[in-house]
Design a protein around this motif. Structure first.
Motif, PDB file in Angstrom:
ATOM      1  N   ALA A  85      -5.116  21.379  25.958  1.00 12.32           N
ATOM      2  CA  ALA A  85      -4.918  21.028  24.552  1.00 12.32           C
ATOM      3  C   ALA A  85      -3.958  21.996  23.896  1.00 12.32           C
ATOM      4  CB  ALA A  85      -6.255  21.046  23.810  1.00 12.32           C
ATOM      5  N   ILE A  86      -3.117  21.459  23.041  1.00 13.69           N
ATOM      6  CA  ILE A  86      -2.272  22.271  22.169  1.00 13.69           C
ATOM      7  C   ILE A  86      -2.448  21.728  20.757  1.00 13.69           C
ATOM      8  CG2 ILE A  86      -0.575  22.952  23.901  1.00 13.69           C
ATOM      9  CD1 ILE A  86       1.234  20.730  22.837  1.00 13.69           C
ATOM     10  N   LEU A 201      -6.213  12.556  20.765  1.00 16.51           N
ATOM     11  CA  LEU A 201      -6.058  13.442  19.614  1.00 16.51           C
ATOM     12  C   LEU A 201      -7.435  13.913  19.167  1.00 16.51           C
ATOM     13  CD1 LEU A 201      -3.399  11.611  17.396  1.00 16.51           C
ATOM     14  CD2 LEU A 201      -3.079  13.749  18.658  1.00 16.51           C
ATOM     15  N   ALA A 202      -7.519  15.169  18.755  1.00 11.96           N
ATOM     16  CA  ALA A 202      -8.789  15.715  18.271  1.00 11.96           C
ATOM     17  C   ALA A 202      -8.557  16.432  16.948  1.00 11.96           C
ATOM     18  CB  ALA A 202      -9.390  16.673  19.291  1.00 11.96           C
ATOM     19  N   LEU A 203      -9.419  16.162  15.986  1.00 11.62           N
ATOM     20  CA  LEU A 203      -9.413  16.846  14.702  1.00 11.62           C
ATOM     21  C   LEU A 203     -10.733  17.593  14.579  1.00 11.62           C
ATOM     22  CD1 LEU A 203      -8.073  17.326  11.915  1.00 11.62           C
ATOM     23  CD2 LEU A 203      -9.325  15.314  11.097  1.00 11.62           C
ATOM     24  N   HIS A 204     -10.667  18.927  14.421  1.00 13.63           N
ATOM     25  CA  HIS A 204     -11.900  19.704  14.395  1.00 13.63           C
ATOM     26  C   HIS A 204     -11.758  20.896  13.452  1.00 13.63           C
ATOM     27  CE1 HIS A 204      -9.866  22.435  17.304  1.00 13.63           C
ATOM     28  NE2 HIS A 204      -9.408  21.306  17.806  1.00 13.63           N
ATOM     29  N   LEU A 240      -5.537  20.005  14.305  1.00 13.28           N
ATOM     30  CA  LEU A 240      -5.220  18.758  15.007  1.00 13.28           C
ATOM     31  C   LEU A 240      -4.653  19.128  16.371  1.00 13.28           C
ATOM     32  CD1 LEU A 240      -4.988  15.646  14.908  1.00 13.28           C
ATOM     33  CD2 LEU A 240      -2.646  15.966  14.062  1.00 13.28           C
ATOM     34  N   SER A 241      -5.288  18.621  17.433  1.00 13.19           N
ATOM     35  CA  SER A 241      -4.882  18.974  18.796  1.00 13.19           C
ATOM     36  C   SER A 241      -4.529  17.732  19.591  1.00 13.19           C
ATOM     37  CB  SER A 241      -6.005  19.728  19.516  1.00 13.19           C
ATOM     38  OG  SER A 241      -6.308  20.937  18.867  1.00 13.19           O
ATOM     39  N   LEU A 242      -3.561  17.890  20.469  1.00 17.00           N
ATOM     40  CA  LEU A 242      -3.201  16.859  21.438  1.00 17.00           C
ATOM     41  C   LEU A 242      -3.756  17.286  22.788  1.00 17.00           C
ATOM     42  CD1 LEU A 242      -1.604  14.255  22.130  1.00 17.00           C
ATOM     43  CD2 LEU A 242       0.348  15.748  22.614  1.00 17.00           C
ATOM     44  N   LEU A 243      -4.593  16.427  23.398  1.00 17.53           N
ATOM     45  CA  LEU A 243      -5.237  16.761  24.668  1.00 17.53           C
ATOM     46  C   LEU A 243      -4.706  15.882  25.780  1.00 17.53           C
ATOM     47  CD1 LEU A 243      -7.576  17.112  22.274  1.00 17.53           C
ATOM     48  CD2 LEU A 243      -8.941  17.789  24.249  1.00 17.53           C
ATOM     49  N   PHE A 244      -4.562  16.488  26.958  1.00 18.44           N
ATOM     50  CA  PHE A 244      -4.114  15.768  28.154  1.00 18.44           C
ATOM     51  C   PHE A 244      -5.162  15.919  29.238  1.00 18.44           C
ATOM     52  CE2 PHE A 244      -1.906  15.858  32.301  1.00 18.44           C
ATOM     53  CZ  PHE A 244      -1.453  14.538  32.320  1.00 18.44           C
TER      54      PHE A 244
END
Length: 249
Positions: A85-86, A201-204, A240-244
């Motif tokens: 994640a970034i 996508l993750a919002l935390h 907000l993170s983009l996960l692969f």
């Protein structure tokens, strides 16, 4: 000679008439003009042997039969074994503006029916500015997070768990510099949206966060201060993170 030829020709004509009469009787029995042909009359036409042949083929190909009969679990697609994640985030205090950049590695510890427990290790860069005062920290974060599916297709998940972190850096105010360290313990909440089987996508954010600060001014001395933030986005950054997904297995 002509007499013999005539006899043979007569015999052939008689045979032809008999054959035509027999065919006429057959068509009369069928009575095509009165009989209605329905689509269902053809539904079972020579299909049983095809089904039997297919069953026999599957019996001789156990790996194919298993693949056909095996059910695909949505969680096997959604909950990958490993993720990268970034992300970036922003938050606000009373007067200050906070922001961060971070990267993290997630490893699945336990898979449940509609949820999974992940451990993560991440790097984070925090910044803060308020008037002439600026602050920057670099640190490590570890967390235990549960990803719980809350939609039928598992494309939306609730994130919750615990996070611990350690950061170090400095704070500058006018011409003075202060070295700082920070220890954080937080309760994390958020959501994840699956964009595909590999990307999401993750919002935390931190629902509750306790920070212990240590300040060492360049003029000497040391003092500590503890802060606990309870409100969402009140000194707690929304990230907000983009996960692969690295893989399912």
């Amino acid at each position: 000679m002509k007499t013999k030829f005539s006899l043979v020709l007569s015999a052939l004509l008689v045979c032809s008439l008999i054959q035509l009469n027999a065919q006429s009787d057959l068509f009369n029995d069928i009575n095509l003009e009165k009989k209605e042909i329905k689509a269902e009359d053809f539904t079972n036409l020579e299909t049983d042997y095809l089904v039997e042949d297919f069953k026999s083929y599957l019996e001789n190909k156990p790996e194919l039969s298993k693949a056909i009969n095996e059910q695909v679990n949505p969680e096997d697609i959604v909950f990958a074994m490993q993720m990268l994640a970034i992300g970036a985030g922003v938050g606000f205090g009373d007067d200050e503006t906070l922001w961060c950049l971070q990267a993290a590695y997630y490893y699945r510890l336990k898979l449940f029916q509609r949820s999974a427990l992940f451990a993560s290790l991440g790097l984070k860069y925090d910044g803060l500015s308020i008037g002439d005062r600026t602050q920057s920290l670099v640190g490590l974060q570890v967390s235990l997070l549960m990803f719980q599916a809350i939609s039928q297709l598992n494309e939306i998940r609730l994130i919750y768990g615990l996070l611990g972190g350690y950061g170090f850096g400095n704070e500058k105010f006018d011409s003075f510099t202060t070295d700082i360290t920070r220890i954080t313990l937080a309760v994390v909440v958020g959501f994840q949206l699956m964009l595909s089987t590999n990307w999401s996508l993750a919002l935390h954010t931190n629902l509750v966060a306790h920070n212990r600060w240590t300040f060492k001014p360049e003029s000497g001395g040391e003092f500590k201060n503890d802060f606990t933030n309870f409100l969402i986005n009140k000194n707690n950054i929304f990230t907000l993170s983009l996960l692969f997904n690295l893989g399912k297995n």
